[in-house]
Write a protein that holds these residues in place. Structure first.
Motif, PDB file in Angstrom:
ATOM      1  N   ALA A  82      49.649  64.372 101.187  1.00 26.25           N
ATOM      2  CA  ALA A  82      49.319  64.209  99.782  1.00 26.25           C
ATOM      3  C   ALA A  82      47.911  64.697  99.458  1.00 26.25           C
ATOM      4  O   ALA A  82      47.594  64.926  98.306  1.00 26.25           O
ATOM      5  N   LYS A  83      47.063  64.874 100.450  1.00 28.96           N
ATOM      6  CA  LYS A  83      45.693  65.311 100.223  1.00 28.96           C
ATOM      7  C   LYS A  83      45.595  66.789  99.880  1.00 28.96           C
ATOM      8  O   LYS A  83      44.600  67.240  99.368  1.00 28.96           O
ATOM      9  N   HIS A  84      46.631  67.560 100.174  1.00 28.92           N
ATOM     10  CA  HIS A  84      46.599  68.996  99.891  1.00 28.92           C
ATOM     11  C   HIS A  84      46.966  69.251  98.440  1.00 28.92           C
ATOM     12  O   HIS A  84      47.932  68.692  97.937  1.00 28.92           O
ATOM     13  N   PRO A  85      46.202  70.149  97.777  1.00 27.28           N
ATOM     14  CA  PRO A  85      46.596  70.524  96.413  1.00 27.28           C
ATOM     15  C   PRO A  85      47.968  71.198  96.434  1.00 27.28           C
ATOM     16  O   PRO A  85      48.339  71.845  97.410  1.00 27.28           O
ATOM     17  N   THR A  86      48.708  71.028  95.348  1.00 25.55           N
ATOM     18  CA  THR A  86      50.047  71.608  95.240  1.00 25.55           C
ATOM     19  C   THR A  86      50.027  72.819  94.320  1.00 25.55           C
ATOM     20  O   THR A  86      49.405  72.795  93.258  1.00 25.55           O
ATOM     21  N   LEU A  87      50.717  73.871  94.744  1.00 29.67           N
ATOM     22  CA  LEU A  87      50.927  75.060  93.923  1.00 29.67           C
ATOM     23  C   LEU A  87      52.427  75.177  93.694  1.00 29.67           C
ATOM     24  O   LEU A  87      53.213  75.031  94.628  1.00 29.67           O
ATOM     25  N   ALA A  88      52.817  75.431  92.448  1.00 29.58           N
ATOM     26  CA  ALA A  88      54.233  75.562  92.111  1.00 29.58           C
ATOM     27  C   ALA A  88      54.567  77.023  91.862  1.00 29.58           C
ATOM     28  O   ALA A  88      53.954  77.674  91.016  1.00 29.58           O
ATOM     29  N   GLY A  89      55.523  77.525  92.612  1.00 35.01           N
ATOM     30  CA  GLY A  89      56.000  78.884  92.415  1.00 35.01           C
ATOM     31  C   GLY A  89      57.379  78.842  91.796  1.00 35.01           C
ATOM     32  O   GLY A  89      58.213  78.027  92.186  1.00 35.01           O
TER      33      GLY A  89
ATOM     34  N   ALA B 122      47.735  80.442  88.765  1.00 40.70           N
ATOM     35  CA  ALA B 122      46.758  80.495  89.858  1.00 40.70           C
ATOM     36  C   ALA B 122      46.067  81.853  89.792  1.00 40.70           C
ATOM     37  O   ALA B 122      46.728  82.891  89.873  1.00 40.70           O
ATOM     38  N   LYS B 123      44.759  81.846  89.614  1.00 44.89           N
ATOM     39  CA  LYS B 123      43.984  83.093  89.564  1.00 44.89           C
ATOM     40  C   LYS B 123      42.922  83.110  90.654  1.00 44.89           C
ATOM     41  O   LYS B 123      42.795  84.078  91.376  1.00 44.89           O
ATOM     42  N   THR B 124      42.173  82.016  90.752  1.00 41.67           N
ATOM     43  CA  THR B 124      41.141  81.888  91.783  1.00 41.67           C
ATOM     44  C   THR B 124      41.256  80.505  92.400  1.00 41.67           C
ATOM     45  O   THR B 124      41.226  79.506  91.685  1.00 41.67           O
ATOM     46  N   LEU B 125      41.430  80.463  93.726  1.00 39.44           N
ATOM     47  CA  LEU B 125      41.571  79.203  94.445  1.00 39.44           C
ATOM     48  C   LEU B 125      40.489  79.096  95.506  1.00 39.44           C
ATOM     49  O   LEU B 125      39.974  80.113  95.982  1.00 39.44           O
ATOM     50  N   LYS B 126      40.177  77.884  95.888  1.00 37.45           N
ATOM     51  CA  LYS B 126      39.251  77.660  97.000  1.00 37.45           C
ATOM     52  C   LYS B 126      40.025  77.794  98.303  1.00 37.45           C
ATOM     53  O   LYS B 126      41.190  77.396  98.389  1.00 37.45           O
ATOM     54  N   ALA B 127      39.381  78.343  99.317  1.00 34.31           N
ATOM     55  CA  ALA B 127      40.017  78.434 100.634  1.00 34.31           C
ATOM     56  C   ALA B 127      40.362  77.029 101.108  1.00 34.31           C
ATOM     57  O   ALA B 127      39.618  76.082 100.867  1.00 34.31           O
TER      58      ALA B 127
ATOM     59  N   LYS C 123      62.065  75.094  97.995  1.00 26.86           N
ATOM     60  CA  LYS C 123      61.525  74.999  99.350  1.00 26.86           C
ATOM     61  C   LYS C 123      60.066  74.583  99.253  1.00 26.86           C
ATOM     62  O   LYS C 123      59.356  74.994  98.338  1.00 26.86           O
ATOM     63  N   THR C 124      59.626  73.782 100.213  1.00 24.26           N
ATOM     64  CA  THR C 124      58.239  73.323 100.260  1.00 24.26           C
ATOM     65  C   THR C 124      57.632  73.746 101.592  1.00 24.26           C
ATOM     66  O   THR C 124      58.221  73.503 102.644  1.00 24.26           O
ATOM     67  N   VAL C 125      56.463  74.395 101.507  1.00 27.13           N
ATOM     68  CA  VAL C 125      55.774  74.891 102.695  1.00 27.13           C
ATOM     69  C   VAL C 125      54.285  74.605 102.530  1.00 27.13           C
ATOM     70  O   VAL C 125      53.737  74.795 101.443  1.00 27.13           O
ATOM     71  N   THR C 126      53.634  74.168 103.593  1.00 28.99           N
ATOM     72  CA  THR C 126      52.195  73.957 103.572  1.00 28.99           C
ATOM     73  C   THR C 126      51.525  75.082 104.351  1.00 28.99           C
ATOM     74  O   THR C 126      51.905  75.367 105.486  1.00 28.99           O
ATOM     75  N   LEU C 127      50.544  75.736 103.694  1.00 24.51           N
ATOM     76  CA  LEU C 127      49.846  76.875 104.286  1.00 24.51           C
ATOM     77  C   LEU C 127      48.339  76.715 104.147  1.00 24.51           C
ATOM     78  O   LEU C 127      47.861  76.154 103.161  1.00 24.51           O
ATOM     79  N   LYS C 128      47.629  77.259 105.116  1.00 19.83           N
ATOM     80  CA  LYS C 128      46.180  77.319 105.019  1.00 19.83           C
ATOM     81  C   LYS C 128      45.827  78.710 104.514  1.00 19.83           C
ATOM     82  O   LYS C 128      46.144  79.713 105.159  1.00 19.83           O
TER      83      LYS C 128
ATOM     84  N   VAL D 251      57.868  95.064  89.059  1.00 18.04           N
ATOM     85  CA  VAL D 251      57.745  94.352  87.781  1.00 18.04           C
ATOM     86  C   VAL D 251      57.572  92.839  87.942  1.00 18.04           C
ATOM     87  O   VAL D 251      57.246  92.161  86.973  1.00 18.04           O
ATOM     88  N   MET D 252      57.787  92.325  89.148  1.00 18.91           N
ATOM     89  CA  MET D 252      57.704  90.884  89.369  1.00 18.91           C
ATOM     90  C   MET D 252      56.650  90.565  90.427  1.00 18.91           C
ATOM     91  O   MET D 252      56.937  90.504  91.623  1.00 18.91           O
ATOM     92  N   PHE D 253      55.410  90.377  89.976  1.00 21.18           N
ATOM     93  CA  PHE D 253      54.332  90.058  90.898  1.00 21.18           C
ATOM     94  C   PHE D 253      53.223  89.309  90.171  1.00 21.18           C
ATOM     95  O   PHE D 253      53.132  89.344  88.941  1.00 21.18           O
ATOM     96  N   GLN D 254      52.382  88.646  90.956  1.00 17.60           N
ATOM     97  CA  GLN D 254      51.199  87.951  90.436  1.00 17.60           C
ATOM     98  C   GLN D 254      50.125  87.998  91.508  1.00 17.60           C
ATOM     99  O   GLN D 254      50.376  87.629  92.656  1.00 17.60           O
ATOM    100  N   HIS D 255      48.947  88.449  91.130  1.00 21.69           N
ATOM    101  CA  HIS D 255      47.804  88.502  92.048  1.00 21.69           C
ATOM    102  C   HIS D 255      46.936  87.267  91.858  1.00 21.69           C
ATOM    103  O   HIS D 255      46.809  86.744  90.754  1.00 21.69           O
ATOM    104  N   PHE D 256      46.321  86.791  92.959  1.00 19.75           N
ATOM    105  CA  PHE D 256      45.297  85.759  92.866  1.00 19.75           C
ATOM    106  C   PHE D 256      44.326  85.925  94.020  1.00 19.75           C
ATOM    107  O   PHE D 256      44.600  86.640  94.984  1.00 19.75           O
ATOM    108  N   THR D 257      43.183  85.296  93.900  1.00 21.02           N
ATOM    109  CA  THR D 257      42.115  85.420  94.888  1.00 21.02           C
ATOM    110  C   THR D 257      41.771  84.055  95.455  1.00 21.02           C
ATOM    111  O   THR D 257      41.756  83.058  94.717  1.00 21.02           O
ATOM    112  N   VAL D 258      41.488  84.033  96.736  1.00 19.24           N
ATOM    113  CA  VAL D 258      41.022  82.815  97.398  1.00 19.24           C
ATOM    114  C   VAL D 258      39.598  83.078  97.843  1.00 19.24           C
ATOM    115  O   VAL D 258      39.312  84.084  98.482  1.00 19.24           O
TER     116      VAL D 258
END
Length: 128
Positions: free
Chosen positions: A30-37, A57-62, A99-104, A120-127
Motif C-alpha cells: 500500500a505504500k507504493h503510489p498507484t498508476l492506472a493504465g 502521468a507526465k513527470t514522476l519521481k523515481a 492486471k496489477t504489476v509493481t515496478l521500480k 496512434v496509441m501512445f503516451q510519453h512520460f518522464t521519471v
C-alpha cells in the motif's frame, strides 16, 4: 514436566501469526503510489496512464509504483518501454481484463503504448 499446547490454541496462534504477516505484506504494498493504465475503452483507439489524482502521468519521481492496467478491448494491448532498453508487456491481444504489476521505475523517458496501433496509441512520460 512437558507442557502440551492444545490443538485449538495452537491453531489460533498459527492463524494470528499468519494474519499478522499478511497485514504486514499488505501495508508494504500500500505504500507504493498507484498508476492506472487504460486501453481500448469501448474499443476506442485510446490509451492512458494516470496518477492517483486522475491526471495524466507526465513527470514522476523515481521509485516503486503499482500499475493497475485496465485492458477493455480484445483489439489492443498495453506495453511500456523505459530507459536502457527495458520493456514490459502488461497485456496482450486478445486479453480483456485487469492486471496489477509493481515496478521500480528508474530515471529516464518512458512510453506506454498499444503495440498493434503504436503510431496512434501512445503516451510519453518522464521519471526524474
Amino acid at each position: 514436566m512437558k507442557r502440551i499446547v492444545p490443538s485449538t490454541a495452537l491453531a489460533l496462534i498459527v492463524a494470528a501469526a499468519t494474519a499478522a504477516l499478511a497485514l504486514g505484506a499488505g501495508s508494504q504494498a500500500a505504500k507504493h503510489p498507484t498508476l492506472a493504465g487504460t486501453v481500448g475503452k469501448n474499443d476506442a483507439y485510446k490509451i492512458s496512464l494516470t496518477a492517483s489524482n486522475g491526471k495524466a502521468a507526465k513527470t514522476l519521481k523515481a521509485g516503486t509504483y503499482t500499475f493497475v492496467i485496465h485492458d477493455d478491448s480484445a483489439l489492443h494491448n498495453y506495453e511500456l518501454d523505459g530507459p536502457h532498453g527495458k520493456s514490459w508487456t502488461f497485456t496482450s491481444v486478445p486479453f480483456k481484463g485487469t492486471k496489477t504489476v509493481t515496478l521500480k521505475l528508474a530515471a529516464g523517458a518512458y512510453k506506454a503504448y498499444c503495440e498493434p496501433h503504436e503510431s496512434v496509441m501512445f503516451q510519453h512520460f518522464t521519471v526524474k
